[in-house]
Design a protein around this motif. Structure first.
Motif, PDB file in Angstrom:
ATOM      1  N   GLY A 414       0.798  -1.223   0.000  1.00 13.97           N
ATOM      2  CA  GLY A 414       0.000   0.000   0.000  1.00 13.97           C
ATOM      3  C   GLY A 414       0.828   1.270   0.000  1.00 13.97           C
ATOM      4  O   GLY A 414       0.445   2.266  -0.625  1.00 13.97           O
ATOM      5  N   ASP A 417       1.939   1.815  -3.576  1.00 17.03           N
ATOM      6  CA  ASP A 417       0.799   2.130  -4.445  1.00 17.03           C
ATOM      7  C   ASP A 417       0.278   3.543  -4.204  1.00 17.03           C
ATOM      8  O   ASP A 417      -0.090   4.253  -5.146  1.00 17.03           O
ATOM      9  N   ARG A 520      -8.082   4.254  -1.463  1.00 19.41           N
ATOM     10  CA  ARG A 520      -7.661   3.365  -0.386  1.00 19.41           C
ATOM     11  C   ARG A 520      -6.899   2.213  -1.026  1.00 19.41           C
ATOM     12  O   ARG A 520      -7.351   1.594  -1.984  1.00 19.41           O
ATOM     13  N   PHE A 521      -5.720   1.916  -0.478  1.00 19.70           N
ATOM     14  CA  PHE A 521      -4.856   0.891  -1.058  1.00 19.70           C
ATOM     15  C   PHE A 521      -4.587  -0.213  -0.031  1.00 19.70           C
ATOM     16  O   PHE A 521      -4.192   0.079   1.111  1.00 19.70           O
ATOM     17  N   HIS A 523      -2.716  -2.856   2.085  1.00 13.25           N
ATOM     18  CA  HIS A 523      -1.330  -2.815   2.548  1.00 13.25           C
ATOM     19  C   HIS A 523      -0.851  -4.164   3.090  1.00 13.25           C
ATOM     20  O   HIS A 523       0.178  -4.670   2.653  1.00 13.25           O
ATOM     21  N   SER A 535      -4.520  -1.055   5.379  1.00  7.93           N
ATOM     22  CA  SER A 535      -4.587  -0.259   4.154  1.00  7.93           C
ATOM     23  C   SER A 535      -4.001   1.130   4.369  1.00  7.93           C
ATOM     24  O   SER A 535      -3.911   1.617   5.498  1.00  7.93           O
TER      25      SER A 535
END
Length: 543
Positions: A414, A417, A520-521, A523, A535
């Motif tokens: 995350g 990203d 929102r990524f 993680h 995340s």
């Protein structure tokens, strides 16, 4: 003296302290069961280059802050004039030698107009992957020189398959570069061999150059080279010649070059090795970032790194009985165990050495390794592996490939990203400033964003007074209270980045200041050293 080809169970059963496991250039017999991929060192190198390039592209996760903050961030500031230098660079305990490698790469990209978001992220790892391929080649060459062709093949197999080498080696850590220099250097030291047709002085000079460069990049590399140096002093015939005409000139030349480079970059005379020694050893400054029990490398750290290769490496050491090479492993792990602050990457240079012995054992499972007879088989004839060897290889593949892919593609991605997303957003003019409300150095920085906009992260520089929490610690202890204090002095950012574990405690604060979640990524699936950070969330100012 020419070695005899005897029909005995193993050619490495010599009981000498350093068995004669190598052939000279003229003596080495032609391998009968050659593979078209391994018929020359050039083929091996090209295979390694291709493998490590794919490896570098598959590494998409965040592992250690130093990959970005002590290499790429510094290189970005050198080349483009903006970037953050951490407290280590203000105290002069880091040399500019390693970041300069990537600064030159960035300069080439800039001159060609290729400094775009994707290449700024991938190009440094692709460069590192090429260096890794050099290290892999020397694993093959060292194994070939000390043992034989079949061991070299299986040592390379172990090196490329091991999950931690796949996960860590292509990263732009100084430890990765140190590992490459160590592998190249070991190949040229006569003390690891019992016979050689090379001029030992010429060979040793190359080994000394690699040793000096690795110490210039990481002063703690001296732990490895102290072991090799003591061995060489013990076995060489002319100790004074070694010290006065090889060690001193090469050491002074490399040290002088790095001192001049650091003088140009720091703007004043800085003796980095002395500052590094004073901070990490005399004042235990590294302990500020956490300590582990003395046996951590033996019970957890190195055992996790070598993973399922551990039993094969131990068995390989007992089969090979090459105690000079094997002795490096306990020497390094033992001396690093004295230090309170411990990390996986610190002992990365000895992992390939352990994997070479795994190659010894895997090769010993085949009759091709045990019997050196004058076989009349065709070089292309098919040889069936023994069942024990098939099970061993299958076990190693089944355990290391999933681990390598999960850690490289999934776990803690995350942070990468989120910064890749913000880089694209900044390029499109949608980001004006960023605040990172998370533990310090939890994401890449300007080297990934590649846009000169104001950014702020929570400081975690060591304090002169023990026991005083830094900004990062104070935020983690009380996110809401820290945010309320921060708003009194901040310039309202356009974006805020934080982990979901702290987001839950700051939702009211974020809504109050008109921030809205925009991305929102994922993680991580499990926690590492704090609460689960599942995340990374990016908020943008909407008012």
């Amino acid at each position: 003296m020419r070695r005899q080809r005897a029909n005995v169970p193993s050619p490495i059963s010599n009981k000498d302290a350093s068995p004669d496991l190598s052939y000279s250039t003229e003596e080495k017999p032609k391998d009968q069961h050659d593979s078209h991929l391994f018929h020359s060192e050039r083929s091996v190198f090209l295979l390694c280059v291709a493998f490590r390039a794919v490896n570098a592209l598959l590494v998409q996760t965040y592992f250690n802050p130093d990959e970005h903050w002590q290499a790429l961030e510094v290189a970005h500031k050198i080349t483009f004039g903006y970037g953050h230098l951490t407290w280590e660079w203000k105290r002069g305990i880091r040399s500019y030698l390693h970041p300069m490698v990537f600064a030159l790469l960035y300069k080439v990209l800039a001159l060609l107009g290729l400094d775009k978001p994707w290449l700024m992220v991938k190009a440094p790892r692709l460069l590192q992957s090429f260096l890794c391929a050099v290290g892999d080649l020397y694993v093959y060459k060292l194994s070939h020189a000390l043992f034989d062709y079949h061991v070299a093949r299986w040592a390379l197999f172990s090196e490329l398959l091991n999950w931690f080498m796949f996960f860590c080696f292509p990263r732009t850590l100084s430890n990765s570069f140190e590992t490459v220099l160590t592998l190249v250097g070991l190949y040229y030291w006569p003390c690891l061999r019992s016979s050689s047709t090379r001029d030992p002085t010429l060979s040793r000079s190359w080994g000394l150059c690699m040793a000096a460069l690795s110490c210039a990049i990481r002063p703690t590399s001296a732990i490895i080279w102290a072991y090799i140096g003591l061995l060489e002093l013990w076995f060489t015939r002319n100790r004074m010649k070694l010290i006065l005409f090889e060690v001193v000139p090469i050491g002074v030349t490399v040290l002088g070059f790095t001192i001049i480079l650091d003088r140009l970059m720091y703007g004043s005379w800085v003796l980095v090795p002395l500052n590094f020694l004073r901070f990490n050893f005399l004042t235990s400054g590294g302990d500020y970032y956490g300590t582990h029990v003395w046996h951590w490398y033996f019970s957890q750290g190195f055992t996790v790194m070598i993973f399922t290769f551990l039993p094969f490496s131990i068995l390989g050491i007992t089969v090979a009985k090459h105690w000079r090479l094997a002795g490096i492993i306990p020497w390094v792990l033992g001396l690093y165990s004295i230090l309170g602050h411990k990390e996986f990457r610190f002992v990365l240079p000895v992992l390939p050495i352990a994997l070479i012995f795994s190659g010894v054992y895997l090769a010993s499972l085949s009759n091709l390794y045990h019997l050196r007879n004058e076989s009349k088989q065709s070089p292309r004839s098919h040889v069936r592996w023994p069942a024990k060897k098939r099970w061993a290889v299958g076990f190693l593949l089944a355990t290391n490939i999933p681990m390598a892919l999960y850690m490289s593609l999934v776990h803690q991605r995350g942070a990468e990203d989120a910064m890749n997303f913000l880089s694209v957003e900044a390029a499109n003019g949608r980001v004006k400033s960023i605040l990172f409300l998370m533990p310090c150095h939890a994401t890449p920085y300007y080297s990934t964003l590649h846009h000169n906009i104001p950014m702020r992260f929570l400081d975690c520089s060591p304090s002169e007074e023990r026991g005083i929490p830094d900004e990062s610690d104070r935020f983690m202890m009380d996110p809401s209270g820290f945010a309320l204090e921060l708003e009194k002095t901040w310039s309202l950012p356009s974006h805020i980045v934080l982990f979901d574990s702290e987001e839950r405690k700051l939702r009211e604060f974020l809504a109050l200041h008109s921030f809205k979640e925009i991305n929102r990524f994922f993680h991580a699936h499990f926690k590492v050293d704090r609460d689960l950070q599942a995340s990374v969330v990016v908020y943008a100012l909407t008012g």
